[in-house]
Motif scaffolding. Structure first.
Motif, PDB file in Angstrom:
ATOM      1  N   PRO A  91      11.564 -10.665   6.798  1.00 46.70           N
ATOM      2  CA  PRO A  91      12.381  -9.899   7.740  1.00 46.70           C
ATOM      3  C   PRO A  91      13.845 -10.322   7.706  1.00 46.70           C
ATOM      4  O   PRO A  91      14.733  -9.551   8.073  1.00 46.70           O
ATOM      5  CB  PRO A  91      11.735 -10.201   9.100  1.00 46.70           C
ATOM      6  N   HIS A  92      14.099 -11.546   7.283  1.00 49.12           N
ATOM      7  CA  HIS A  92      15.451 -12.075   7.137  1.00 49.12           C
ATOM      8  C   HIS A  92      15.361 -13.312   6.255  1.00 49.12           C
ATOM      9  O   HIS A  92      14.276 -13.864   6.041  1.00 49.12           O
ATOM     10  CB  HIS A  92      16.063 -12.432   8.505  1.00 49.12           C
ATOM     11  N   GLU A  93      16.481 -13.739   5.740  1.00 48.40           N
ATOM     12  CA  GLU A  93      16.490 -14.918   4.888  1.00 48.40           C
ATOM     13  C   GLU A  93      16.250 -16.167   5.739  1.00 48.40           C
ATOM     14  O   GLU A  93      16.835 -16.309   6.821  1.00 48.40           O
ATOM     15  CB  GLU A  93      17.822 -15.039   4.146  1.00 48.40           C
ATOM     16  N   PRO A  94      15.390 -17.059   5.283  1.00 47.51           N
ATOM     17  CA  PRO A  94      15.093 -18.256   6.081  1.00 47.51           C
ATOM     18  C   PRO A  94      16.277 -19.207   6.143  1.00 47.51           C
ATOM     19  O   PRO A  94      17.116 -19.242   5.241  1.00 47.51           O
ATOM     20  CB  PRO A  94      13.915 -18.883   5.326  1.00 47.51           C
ATOM     21  N   ILE A  95      16.318 -19.968   7.215  1.00 45.12           N
ATOM     22  CA  ILE A  95      17.368 -20.972   7.415  1.00 45.12           C
ATOM     23  C   ILE A  95      16.681 -22.304   7.657  1.00 45.12           C
ATOM     24  O   ILE A  95      15.936 -22.459   8.629  1.00 45.12           O
ATOM     25  CB  ILE A  95      18.264 -20.613   8.610  1.00 45.12           C
ATOM     26  N   TYR A  96      16.900 -23.249   6.754  1.00 47.26           N
ATOM     27  CA  TYR A  96      16.228 -24.541   6.846  1.00 47.26           C
ATOM     28  C   TYR A  96      17.238 -25.675   6.737  1.00 47.26           C
ATOM     29  O   TYR A  96      18.376 -25.486   6.299  1.00 47.26           O
ATOM     30  CB  TYR A  96      15.198 -24.692   5.726  1.00 47.26           C
ATOM     31  N   ALA A  97      16.788 -26.851   7.104  1.00 46.89           N
ATOM     32  CA  ALA A  97      17.588 -28.053   6.887  1.00 46.89           C
ATOM     33  C   ALA A  97      17.792 -28.237   5.389  1.00 46.89           C
ATOM     34  O   ALA A  97      16.990 -27.754   4.564  1.00 46.89           O
ATOM     35  CB  ALA A  97      16.886 -29.270   7.484  1.00 46.89           C
ATOM     36  N   MET A 140       6.823 -18.598   6.324  1.00 44.62           N
ATOM     37  CA  MET A 140       7.934 -17.887   5.704  1.00 44.62           C
ATOM     38  C   MET A 140       8.389 -18.585   4.426  1.00 44.62           C
ATOM     39  O   MET A 140       8.791 -17.933   3.457  1.00 44.62           O
ATOM     40  CB  MET A 140       9.111 -17.750   6.678  1.00 44.62           C
ATOM     41  N   ALA A 141       8.315 -19.904   4.410  1.00 42.14           N
ATOM     42  CA  ALA A 141       8.679 -20.641   3.189  1.00 42.14           C
ATOM     43  C   ALA A 141       7.753 -20.274   2.046  1.00 42.14           C
ATOM     44  O   ALA A 141       8.194 -20.120   0.899  1.00 42.14           O
ATOM     45  CB  ALA A 141       8.620 -22.148   3.457  1.00 42.14           C
ATOM     46  N   ALA A 142       6.464 -20.121   2.339  1.00 44.15           N
ATOM     47  CA  ALA A 142       5.511 -19.708   1.299  1.00 44.15           C
ATOM     48  C   ALA A 142       5.849 -18.311   0.800  1.00 44.15           C
ATOM     49  O   ALA A 142       5.794 -18.034  -0.415  1.00 44.15           O
ATOM     50  CB  ALA A 142       4.088 -19.754   1.847  1.00 44.15           C
ATOM     51  N   ALA A 146       6.961 -17.272  -3.076  1.00 37.17           N
ATOM     52  CA  ALA A 146       6.248 -16.230  -3.810  1.00 37.17           C
ATOM     53  C   ALA A 146       7.193 -15.100  -4.211  1.00 37.17           C
ATOM     54  O   ALA A 146       7.113 -14.571  -5.329  1.00 37.17           O
ATOM     55  CB  ALA A 146       5.095 -15.689  -2.967  1.00 37.17           C
ATOM     56  N   ARG A 147       8.094 -14.746  -3.320  1.00 39.34           N
ATOM     57  CA  ARG A 147       9.056 -13.680  -3.642  1.00 39.34           C
ATOM     58  C   ARG A 147       9.986 -14.101  -4.768  1.00 39.34           C
ATOM     59  O   ARG A 147      10.250 -13.325  -5.701  1.00 39.34           O
ATOM     60  CB  ARG A 147       9.884 -13.330  -2.395  1.00 39.34           C
ATOM     61  N   GLU A 148      10.488 -15.329  -4.694  1.00 39.23           N
ATOM     62  CA  GLU A 148      11.408 -15.798  -5.728  1.00 39.23           C
ATOM     63  C   GLU A 148      10.722 -15.894  -7.089  1.00 39.23           C
ATOM     64  O   GLU A 148      11.346 -15.679  -8.128  1.00 39.23           O
ATOM     65  CB  GLU A 148      11.984 -17.166  -5.341  1.00 39.23           C
ATOM     66  N   SER A 292      10.559 -18.990  15.753  1.00 41.83           N
ATOM     67  CA  SER A 292       9.759 -17.864  16.241  1.00 41.83           C
ATOM     68  C   SER A 292      10.004 -17.607  17.720  1.00 41.83           C
ATOM     69  O   SER A 292      10.058 -16.445  18.154  1.00 41.83           O
ATOM     70  CB  SER A 292       8.267 -18.118  15.980  1.00 41.83           C
ATOM     71  N   ASP A 293      10.163 -18.661  18.521  1.00 43.15           N
ATOM     72  CA  ASP A 293      10.448 -18.476  19.945  1.00 43.15           C
ATOM     73  C   ASP A 293      11.825 -17.839  20.142  1.00 43.15           C
ATOM     74  O   ASP A 293      12.000 -16.964  20.997  1.00 43.15           O
ATOM     75  CB  ASP A 293      10.385 -19.814  20.678  1.00 43.15           C
ATOM     76  N   ILE A 294      12.795 -18.290  19.371  1.00 44.89           N
ATOM     77  CA  ILE A 294      14.147 -17.740  19.474  1.00 44.89           C
ATOM     78  C   ILE A 294      14.142 -16.261  19.085  1.00 44.89           C
ATOM     79  O   ILE A 294      14.725 -15.412  19.781  1.00 44.89           O
ATOM     80  CB  ILE A 294      15.120 -18.535  18.580  1.00 44.89           C
TER      81      ILE A 294
END
Length: 368
Positions: A91-97, A140-142, A146-148, A292-294
């Motif tokens: 749904p959107h690009e993930p944002i991680y540390a 979402m990381a998985a 898989a998408r990449e 997910s809560d945000i």
């Protein structure tokens, strides 16, 4: 090695390769070709094998296992034991540390640059364990990986099919994992703690303990041609032997303030003119919460605005729950609201409970 010995060795390798190929054990064929490429003294042969492995059959290839093959089902209930996302969509690009993002990118790069690893006598990472609280982006990381890699994502939710496993020892589990080994995919084993609990837990019945043993055997035997990801919200429940079977562990934590700011901005930038200002404010108000809560709270505010025909800003203001915030954070939040222009000093006072005089003094000290 004499020419006769070399010839005998080649014959043995050929016969072994033919045997596993005729047994329809694709993952073993890949592993065996990897070994030949690493040990051969013929650079042209090594390069040719590496190239073949790099261009292994894709979903559109006639050499690939037919995509029409049915997903595994439980013998008794006939429920599917796997969910398949042929082309994962985010749904959107993930944002991680940074540490998490670097590891995810490396996992993709290992398979995109297989030749470099093979020439160094290495294989790509086979098994990875994702840990962290709910809603921090493990699934979402998985999907992102898989998408990449342009591979389908298979998801095995152990908690959802636990009733199917009980009484059937590890039969279904072996069936599912053998199926995943046989196709070019990314497998996510979700809710790993559902069966991989510590085996010294006296409260658990013997059936679940036997499933842990089955899982350990499967992890040991996982081919480098595939990628198995496992996720758990309760890392403390895992059997220590399970931890040791994963080549990499990735800890997903709750997002810090910068991550919250970027995430909220991605949710609002197309629908709210003051997205950047609200992102700054909400990064403080929603800190300590999961992605997910945000997302749930921001989308709830958007729905309310759409139904009432009012401004999104009016409903975003309801997310500024400050009752449990320290005084210094409430002051900072009030000053941000007034400083950004999305609320007057009076409105900032109403939302945060901070005195208007305090807000005015802080703004004056900052040159406003």
């Amino acid at each position: 090695m004499s020419k006769m010995e070399e010839s005998e060795k080649i014959s043995e390798d050929f016969i072994h390769l033919a045997r596993i190929a005729l047994s329809d054990r694709q993952q073993d064929v890949h592993a065996f070709l990897h070994r030949i490429a690493k040990r051969t003294e013929d650079p042209s042969l090594a390069s040719a094998l590496v190239e073949l492995l790099r261009k292994r059959p894709t979903r559109s290839s006639t050499l690939r296992r037919s995509p029409t093959v049915a997903l595994p089902v439980d013998t008794d209930s006939r429920f599917q034991l796997l969910r398949q996302e042929e082309r994962p969509v985010l749904p959107h690009e993930p944002i991680y540390a940074d540490a998490v993002q670097d590891m995810l990118r490396r996992l993709v790069e290992e398979r995109m640059r297989l030749e470099a690893l093979t020439h160094a006598g290495l294989e790509p990472t086979r098994t990875v364990l994702f840990t962290g609280p709910p809603g921090v982006g493990k699934t979402m990381a998985a999907r992102w990986i898989a998408r990449e890699l342009d591979r389908p994502l298979l998801i095995l939710d152990l908690s959802a099919v636990m009733s199917s496993y009980l009484g059937r020892t590890g039969t279904n589990l072996r069936y599912v994992l053998d199926y995943a080994k046989s196709i070019d995919c990314v497998l996510l084993v979700d809710e790993l703690d559902a069966i991989a609990k510590r085996r010294d837990d006296a409260a658990e019945i013997g059936e679940l303990k036997r499933l842990v043993t089955v899982l350990l055997q499967q992890l040991d035997d996982w081919p480098s041609s595939g990628l198995l990801l496992a996720a758990t919200n309760h890392a403390e429940l895992l059997d220590p032997a399970v931890w040791r079977r994963f080549e990499e562990q990735v800890a997903f934590g709750l997002p810090d303030r910068e991550a919250v700011r970027a995430f909220v901005n991605s949710l609002l930038e197309l629908v709210e003119p003051n997205a950047r200002e609200w992102s700054d404010v909400l990064s403080l108000a929603l800190s300590g919460q999961s992605f997910s809560d945000i997302e749930r709270k921001v989308n709830s505010a958007r729905r309310s605005a759409a139904l009432n025909g009012t401004s999104i800003s009016d409903h975003l203001a309801t997310l500024l729950s400050v009752n449990d915030r320290p005084k210094n954070e409430r002051i900072e939040l009030a000053v941000q609201l007034a400083e950004s222009g999305i609320a007057s000093q009076r409105r900032a006072h109403e939302l945060t409970g901070v005195a208007r005089e305090t807000i005015r003094d802080r703004l004056r000290s900052k040159g406003f």
